[in-house]
Design an enzyme around this catalytic site. Structure first.
Site, PDB file in Angstrom:
ATOM      1  N   ASP A  21      -1.810 -13.155  -0.584  1.00  0.00           N
ATOM      2  CA  ASP A  21      -1.289 -14.067  -1.606  1.00  0.00           C
ATOM      3  C   ASP A  21       0.239 -14.104  -1.631  1.00  0.00           C
ATOM      4  OD1 ASP A  21      -1.360 -11.477  -2.602  1.00  0.00           O
ATOM      5  OD2 ASP A  21      -1.532 -12.132  -4.680  1.00  0.00           O
ATOM      6  N   THR A  72      -6.472 -10.339   3.939  1.00  0.00           N
ATOM      7  CA  THR A  72      -6.406  -9.190   3.031  1.00  0.00           C
ATOM      8  C   THR A  72      -7.698  -8.389   3.119  1.00  0.00           C
ATOM      9  OG1 THR A  72      -6.775  -8.587   0.701  1.00  0.00           O
ATOM     10  CG2 THR A  72      -6.824 -10.901   1.172  1.00  0.00           C
ATOM     11  N   ASP A  99      -8.585  -6.601   0.772  1.00  0.00           N
ATOM     12  CA  ASP A  99      -9.059  -6.553  -0.614  1.00  0.00           C
ATOM     13  C   ASP A  99      -9.943  -7.747  -0.980  1.00  0.00           C
ATOM     14  OD1 ASP A  99      -7.520  -4.309  -0.759  1.00  0.00           O
ATOM     15  OD2 ASP A  99      -6.030  -5.108  -2.146  1.00  0.00           O
ATOM     16  N   ARG A 151     -22.370  18.901  -6.278  1.00  0.00           N
ATOM     17  CA  ARG A 151     -21.056  18.540  -6.820  1.00  0.00           C
ATOM     18  C   ARG A 151     -20.977  17.082  -7.275  1.00  0.00           C
ATOM     19  NH1 ARG A 151     -17.329  21.470  -2.231  1.00  0.00           N
ATOM     20  NH2 ARG A 151     -16.969  23.382  -3.398  1.00  0.00           N
ATOM     21  N   MET A 173      -9.271   1.282  -1.546  1.00  0.00           N
ATOM     22  CA  MET A 173      -8.228   0.312  -1.890  1.00  0.00           C
ATOM     23  C   MET A 173      -8.816  -0.772  -2.796  1.00  0.00           C
ATOM     24  SD  MET A 173      -5.616  -0.038   1.286  1.00  0.00           S
ATOM     25  CE  MET A 173      -4.337   1.192   1.488  1.00  0.00           C
ATOM     26  N   ARG A 186      -6.252  -3.183  -5.264  1.00  0.00           N
ATOM     27  CA  ARG A 186      -5.146  -3.137  -6.231  1.00  0.00           C
ATOM     28  C   ARG A 186      -5.538  -3.806  -7.554  1.00  0.00           C
ATOM     29  NH1 ARG A 186       0.424  -2.847  -6.491  1.00  0.00           N
ATOM     30  NH2 ARG A 186       0.341  -1.604  -4.614  1.00  0.00           N
ATOM     31  N   HIS A 218      -5.021   4.352   3.783  1.00  0.00           N
ATOM     32  CA  HIS A 218      -4.802   3.372   4.852  1.00  0.00           C
ATOM     33  C   HIS A 218      -5.806   3.472   5.990  1.00  0.00           C
ATOM     34  CE1 HIS A 218      -1.210   3.428   2.444  1.00  0.00           C
ATOM     35  NE2 HIS A 218      -0.987   2.203   2.872  1.00  0.00           N
ATOM     36  N   GLN A 245      -8.652   2.701   5.705  1.00  0.00           N
ATOM     37  CA  GLN A 245      -9.447   1.471   5.533  1.00  0.00           C
ATOM     38  C   GLN A 245      -8.816   0.252   6.214  1.00  0.00           C
ATOM     39  OE1 GLN A 245     -10.707   1.486   1.023  1.00  0.00           O
ATOM     40  NE2 GLN A 245      -9.034   2.891   1.405  1.00  0.00           N
TER      41      GLN A 245
HETATM   42  O1  F6P Z   1      -3.012  -5.464  -0.281  1.00  0.00           O
HETATM   43  C1  F6P Z   1      -3.844  -4.605   0.343  1.00  0.00           C
HETATM   44  C2  F6P Z   1      -3.565  -3.197   0.013  1.00  0.00           C
HETATM   45  O2  F6P Z   1      -4.420  -2.579   0.888  1.00  0.00           O
HETATM   46  C3  F6P Z   1      -3.750  -2.731  -1.437  1.00  0.00           C
HETATM   47  O3  F6P Z   1      -5.085  -2.468  -1.768  1.00  0.00           O
HETATM   48  C4  F6P Z   1      -2.879  -1.509  -1.487  1.00  0.00           C
HETATM   49  O4  F6P Z   1      -2.487  -1.216  -2.808  1.00  0.00           O
HETATM   50  C5  F6P Z   1      -1.739  -1.928  -0.656  1.00  0.00           C
HETATM   51  O5  F6P Z   1      -2.245  -2.784   0.344  1.00  0.00           O
HETATM   52  C6  F6P Z   1      -0.981  -0.770  -0.043  1.00  0.00           C
HETATM   53  O6  F6P Z   1      -0.001  -1.250   0.802  1.00  0.00           O
HETATM   54  P1  F6P Z   1       1.196  -0.407   1.452  1.00  0.00           P
HETATM   55  O7  F6P Z   1       0.914   1.037   1.261  1.00  0.00           O
HETATM   56  O8  F6P Z   1       1.198  -0.835   2.874  1.00  0.00           O
HETATM   57  O9  F6P Z   1       2.422  -0.834   0.736  1.00  0.00           O
END
Ligand code: F6P
Length: 366
Positions: free
Chosen positions: A118, A140, A142, A177, A184, A186, A290, A292
């Site tokens: 975006d 993305t 996400d 446990r 991820m 956000r 990361h 992911q």
């Molecule tokens: O936008 C994708 C994303 O994977 C988010 O879920 C995460 O918060 C962000 O990137 C982290 O990005 P970086 O660590 O590269 O700044």
């Protein structure tokens, strides 16, 4: 020959190279266009000489199976609010879009294909409004862009998270446990929701549904008979408790505007350990981070990304600018970039997968 400039902006994502290769191959077939890549998002335009590379058969051969992006990327130095240090040390944010649009034209490019999320598509729209022939490709992990049913990279991220989740299930079971796995996401909980259903989590926590710690403890108690039992929780990095805040820290430099999320699984672990009604069991937390975003894209994402690359080239060839490629109802199509950035793709409480999750006993802490 007419010239296309391609850039990859924002966080990386499995499938970016497949898009680049798709654009290159379709353009080469047309025999009318050559394709160049701008290094590190649009930052390559600032170098002297500009860091731009001509894409060739050799440079793009076989890259569709590789993670990352051969053009590199950056999610800092947003040209819409570029930080310029003033004499007194303060930072002034300036709009560099008109300057960048001019640079691209001056270098002889007839079009720009901007691959990004975006933030990058907001930049695409601004460049388009400044007279540049722009086509956007959504990216993305996400899956939080509203104008497309899916973005490449998301399926791979969910697979990675599900594989890790499966591993945490067997160790949770062995030790009786509570295991918390942070993924991820956000602002949108798509990765968490899909992983929870794929893996069979007991609890799924997402930004869209603030959680009530008492309800989570209640669900955990149900799974433990004395100290026997186990619970697996998936939590999105942007999840927060009712009335609470996200867990993260401010970025280290002025060029990076984003709050660095991470650690909500540890905050939850602490909350659980302190809760008076919590069964006396051990809680452990894991942040996938990361992992992911890295590695080989799954076949589905390679196909989607390649298709989006071809479609992006076709939009350029047809002179259909100001559009973003989109995948809707199993068809490749396009939408005005302006529309694509107007709304966010949040998980709605009445989404079918939330219903499915609730039906199989997954709790959302609400
Ligand atoms: O936008 C994708 C994303 O994977 C988010 O879920 C995460 O918060 C962000 O990137 C982290 O990005 P970086 O660590 O590269 O700044």
């Amino acid at each position: 020959m007419k010239k296309i400039l391609v850039s990859t902006g924002g966080g990386d994502c499995p499938g970016l190279n497949a898009v680049i290769r798709g654009i290159f191959k379709a353009a080469r077939k047309s025999k009318e266009w050559e394709v160049w890549g701008c290094m590190e998002a649009l930052n390559g335009l600032d170098a002297d000489p500009p860091e731009i590379v001509k894409l060739t058969q050799k440079r793009t051969a076989g890259i569709h199976v590789k993670g990352g992006t051969i053009l590199k990327t950056s999610n800092t130095a947003n040209p819409l609010a570029y930080p310029v240090v003033q004499k007194d040390g303060s930072i002034k944010r300036v709009n560099r879009i008109p300057e960048l649009a001019k640079k691209v034209k001056k270098l002889g490019f007839d079009a720009l294909i901007n691959i990004g999320g975006d933030g990058s598509q907001t930049i695409s729209q601004a460049l388009y409004e400044n007279g540049l022939n722009v086509v956007g490709v959504p990216k993305t992990i996400d899956n939080d862009l509203s104008a497309t049913d899916l973005t490449f990279g998301f399926t791979t991220a969910v697979q990675i998270a599900s594989d890790c989740f499966d591993k945490l299930v067997t160790t949770a079971e062995s030790h009786h446990r509570v295991m918390i796995m942070e993924v991820m996401g956000r602002d949108a909980g798509w990765i968490a929701l899909h992983t929870a259903v794929a893996g069979g989590a007991e609890i799924c926590l997402m930004p869209e549904i603030p959680y009530d710690i008492d309800k989570i403890v209640k669900r955990i108690r149900k799974r433990f008979n004395k100290r026997k039992g186990f619970v697996n929780i998936v939590i999105a990095e942007g999840a927060k408790p009712l009335g609470g805040k996200v867990v993260g820290r401010a970025a280290a430099t002025a060029k990076d505007e984003h709050l660095k999320l991470g650690g909500v699984c540890n905050a939850l672990r602490y909350e659980l350990e302190q809760h008076p009604d919590m069964p006396k069991v051990q809680v452990r937390s894991t942040i996938l981070g990361h992992i992911q975003r890295g590695g080989t894209p799954m076949a589905f994402d390679r196909i989607l990304a390649t298709s989006m690359g071809v479609k992006a080239f076709e939009l350029v060839a047809a002179g259909d600018f100001g559009k973003m490629v989109s995948f809707q109802s199993n068809e490749l199509t396009s939408v005005p970039i302006k529309e694509a950035i107007a709304e966010y793709n949040f998980v709605s409480k009445d989404h079918y997968l939330v219903h499915v999750a609730r039906s199989i006993g997954i709790a959302f802490g609400d």
